[in-house]
Structures are given as structure tokens and as C-alpha cells.
Design a protein around this motif. Structure first.
Motif, PDB file in Angstrom:
ATOM      1  N   GLU A  79      94.891  82.395   4.743  1.00 33.43           N
ATOM      2  CA  GLU A  79      93.531  82.936   4.591  1.00 33.43           C
ATOM      3  C   GLU A  79      93.335  84.120   5.520  1.00 33.43           C
ATOM      4  O   GLU A  79      92.780  85.147   5.149  1.00 33.43           O
ATOM      5  CB  GLU A  79      92.484  81.849   4.908  1.00 33.43           C
ATOM      6  N   ARG A  80      93.784  83.972   6.754  1.00 32.01           N
ATOM      7  CA  ARG A  80      93.658  85.062   7.720  1.00 32.01           C
ATOM      8  C   ARG A  80      94.386  86.306   7.215  1.00 32.01           C
ATOM      9  O   ARG A  80      93.911  87.422   7.346  1.00 32.01           O
ATOM     10  CB  ARG A  80      94.208  84.609   9.082  1.00 32.01           C
ATOM     11  N   LYS A  98      94.856  87.224   4.163  1.00 36.49           N
ATOM     12  CA  LYS A  98      94.105  87.889   3.084  1.00 36.49           C
ATOM     13  C   LYS A  98      93.022  88.802   3.654  1.00 36.49           C
ATOM     14  O   LYS A  98      92.802  89.912   3.173  1.00 36.49           O
ATOM     15  CB  LYS A  98      93.474  86.843   2.164  1.00 36.49           C
ATOM     16  N   THR A  99      92.357  88.326   4.684  1.00 37.88           N
ATOM     17  CA  THR A  99      91.332  89.141   5.335  1.00 37.88           C
ATOM     18  C   THR A  99      91.961  90.395   5.947  1.00 37.88           C
ATOM     19  O   THR A  99      91.444  91.507   5.809  1.00 37.88           O
ATOM     20  CB  THR A  99      90.654  88.322   6.465  1.00 37.88           C
ATOM     21  N   LEU A 100      93.114  90.201   6.596  1.00 38.26           N
ATOM     22  CA  LEU A 100      93.811  91.322   7.233  1.00 38.26           C
ATOM     23  C   LEU A 100      94.243  92.359   6.196  1.00 38.26           C
ATOM     24  O   LEU A 100      94.096  93.570   6.402  1.00 38.26           O
ATOM     25  CB  LEU A 100      95.047  90.833   7.991  1.00 38.26           C
ATOM     26  N   GLN A 101      94.770  91.882   5.098  1.00 39.33           N
ATOM     27  CA  GLN A 101      95.256  92.770   4.035  1.00 39.33           C
ATOM     28  C   GLN A 101      94.154  93.718   3.569  1.00 39.33           C
ATOM     29  O   GLN A 101      94.366  94.913   3.386  1.00 39.33           O
ATOM     30  CB  GLN A 101      95.772  91.909   2.868  1.00 39.33           C
ATOM     31  N   ALA A 102      92.954  93.171   3.381  1.00 37.97           N
ATOM     32  CA  ALA A 102      91.835  93.977   2.892  1.00 37.97           C
ATOM     33  C   ALA A 102      91.480  95.079   3.889  1.00 37.97           C
ATOM     34  O   ALA A 102      91.207  96.223   3.508  1.00 37.97           O
ATOM     35  CB  ALA A 102      90.625  93.084   2.646  1.00 37.97           C
ATOM     36  N   ILE A 103      91.539  94.750   5.170  1.00 38.02           N
ATOM     37  CA  ILE A 103      91.214  95.747   6.209  1.00 38.02           C
ATOM     38  C   ILE A 103      92.281  96.839   6.256  1.00 38.02           C
ATOM     39  O   ILE A 103      91.983  98.032   6.283  1.00 38.02           O
ATOM     40  CB  ILE A 103      91.108  95.061   7.596  1.00 38.02           C
ATOM     41  N   VAL A 149      92.070  96.197  12.412  1.00 39.88           N
ATOM     42  CA  VAL A 149      91.707  94.781  12.378  1.00 39.88           C
ATOM     43  C   VAL A 149      91.077  94.413  13.729  1.00 39.88           C
ATOM     44  O   VAL A 149      91.267  95.123  14.714  1.00 39.88           O
ATOM     45  CB  VAL A 149      92.928  93.879  12.074  1.00 39.88           C
ATOM     46  N   THR A 158      92.542  89.577  17.205  1.00 39.90           N
ATOM     47  CA  THR A 158      93.582  89.112  16.281  1.00 39.90           C
ATOM     48  C   THR A 158      94.927  89.721  16.646  1.00 39.90           C
ATOM     49  O   THR A 158      95.930  89.018  16.787  1.00 39.90           O
ATOM     50  CB  THR A 158      93.224  89.529  14.831  1.00 39.90           C
TER      51      THR A 158
END
Ligand SMILES: Nc1nc2c(ncn2[C@@H]2O[C@H](COP(=O)(O)OP(=O)(O)OP(=O)(O)O)[C@@H](O)[C@H]2O)c(=O)[nH]1
Ligand SMILES: Nc1ccn([C@H]2C[C@H](O)[C@@H](COP(=O)(O)OP(=O)(O)O)O2)c(=O)n1
Ligand SMILES: [Mg+2]
Length: 175
Positions: free
Chosen positions: A52-53, A55-60, A67, A71
Motif C-alpha cells: 500500500e505504501r 502505491k502511494t509513493l508511485q503516485a508521488i 515523497v 519515509t
């Protein structure tokens, strides 16, 4: 645990996107045997894990943004601790991206003895990244994101060079 890296030798490697940080780090590793830790690579490994983490990173990263500071710092610290027993020193590639990241690193881990500044012209960086994008598969190696990464580099990261120049630890290798 963190005690293990308290006195570690730390070298920051800073330069624009596609300036050749990763390429130069490999050469230093081959010659001096330091441990190379690329903050971008650590983040991409988290993305590749499918968490999940990640996926959030990928978007940024796809937007060419930075990021959250904690993190990246936690990832670097964990990677350093994992290698502490076998490492002569650490090349921290692609970090700090802004002065605040450097300050937090020093509070939580330690001070760098050197900052290697990999300099390249904007147009050179764009050209290399477009070329790399043909095969890299990196979501951020496209024209639009490259432009944003470059803008952010000039705005947020160049002040890092100024900050550490005043401390006298910046060296610019002649390539
Ligand atoms: N002509 C030339 N190409 C280089 C040189 N150094 C790196 N490159 C190429 O430029 C591209 C970017 O190099 P990297 O080492 O991935 O650059 P980086 O600064 O780590 O870039 P990011 O991964 O985006 O942080 C790659 O395709 C390299 O092969 C150089 O000295 N001369
Ligand atoms: N300290 C860091 C390092 C990388 N990132 C993010 C934002 C960057 O565009 C991507 C990729 O980083 P990497 O160093 O591999 O690539 P660029 O130098 O940006 O081309 O990761 C970050 O937010 N904070
Ligand atoms: Mg790199």
C-alpha cells in the motif's frame, strides 16, 4: 540498533535528475568499496513490492514530486543499519533533495564528511533521461515529469549545495 551507524562515514551524492549520480557511485564503489544507497532505488523497490505504501509513493514519483521526508529517511536508515557491519562507508545517492532533508538526516543519523556534487547542464540531463526512458521502464522518465523534476531540482535541491558549500565539504568531480 541506531548505535551501529553512529560513527559511519557518510558521503552525500547530489545532482540533478539524470546528472549521473548512479553512474558515478558505481565507479566509487568499484574503486573504494563503499556501500551505495540510492534513495530513488529504495523507493522504487518499495513500489515494486506492491505494498500500500508503495502505491502511494508511485503516485508521488510519477508526478515528479518529493515523497514525505520521514519515509525516505527511515528507508535510508534501515538500509544503513542492515549494512553497518560490513561497510567502510556510505554513499547516499539522491539525498538530501532539500535543505530540511539534510538537517533531519544529521539529527537522526549523523553528519556527512563530504558532498559529491555531480553537475550537468539542464539540456544534457533532459537528453539523457529521454534516452534512458526508451528502456528504463521508469514511470518518471517521460518529458512532462522530467521537466517537473528539473524545476524542483533548481528550486529545492540547489540550495543544498549552497548550504554545504558554506561548511566546506562540497567537491565537484571533474568528469
Ligand atoms: N554521455 C554520458 N552519459 C552519462 C554519463 N553519466 C551517466 N550517463 C547516462 O545518463 C543517464 C542517467 O544516468 P544515471 O546514473 O542513471 O543518473 P542519476 O543522476 O542517477 O539519475 P536518476 O536515477 O534519475 O537520479 C544514464 O542513461 C547514463 O548511462 C556521462 O558521464 N556521460
Ligand atoms: N530523497 C528523495 C529521493 C527521491 N525521491 C523521489 C522523487 C524523485 O523524482 C524520485 C526518483 O529519484 P531518483 O533519485 O532516482 O531520480 P531523479 O534524480 O529525480 O531523476 O524519487 C524523493 O522524493 N526524495
Ligand atoms: Mg539514480
Amino acid at each position: 540498533m541506531a548505535d551501529k551507524i553512529k560513527d559511519a562515514k557518510i558521503i552525500f551524492v547530489v545532482g540533478g535528475p539524470g546528472s549521473g549520480k548512479g553512474t558515478q557511485c558505481e565507479k566509487v564503489v568499484a574503486k573504494y568499496g563503499y556501500t551505495h544507497l540510492s534513495s530513488g532505488d529504495l523507493l522504487r523497490a518499495e513500489v515494486a513490492s506492491g505494498s500500500e505504501r508503495g502505491k502511494t509513493l508511485q503516485a508521488i514519483m510519477q508526478k515528479g514530486e518529493l515523497v514525505p521526508l520521514d519515509t525516505v529517511l527511515d528507508m535510508i536508515k534501515d538500509a544503513m543499519i542492515a549494512k553497518a557491519d560490513v561497510s567502510k562507508g556510505f554513499l547516499i545517492d539522491g539525498y538530501p533533495r532539500e535543505v530540511k532533508q539534510g538537517e533531519e538526516f544529521e539529527k537522526k543519523i549523523g553528519a556527512p564528511c563530504l558532498l559529491l556534487y555531480i553537475d550537468a547542464k539542464g539540456e544534457t540531463m533532459v537528453k539523457r533521461l529521454m534516452k534512458r526512458g526508451e528502456t528504463s521502464g521508469r514511470a518518471d522518465d517521460n518529458e512532462e515529469t522530467i521537466k517537473k523534476r528539473l524545476d524542483l531540482y533548481y528550486k529545492a535541491t540547489e540550495p543544498v549545495i549552497t548550504f554545504y558549500t558554506s561548511r566546506g565539504i562540497v567537491r565537484k568531480p571533474l568528469l
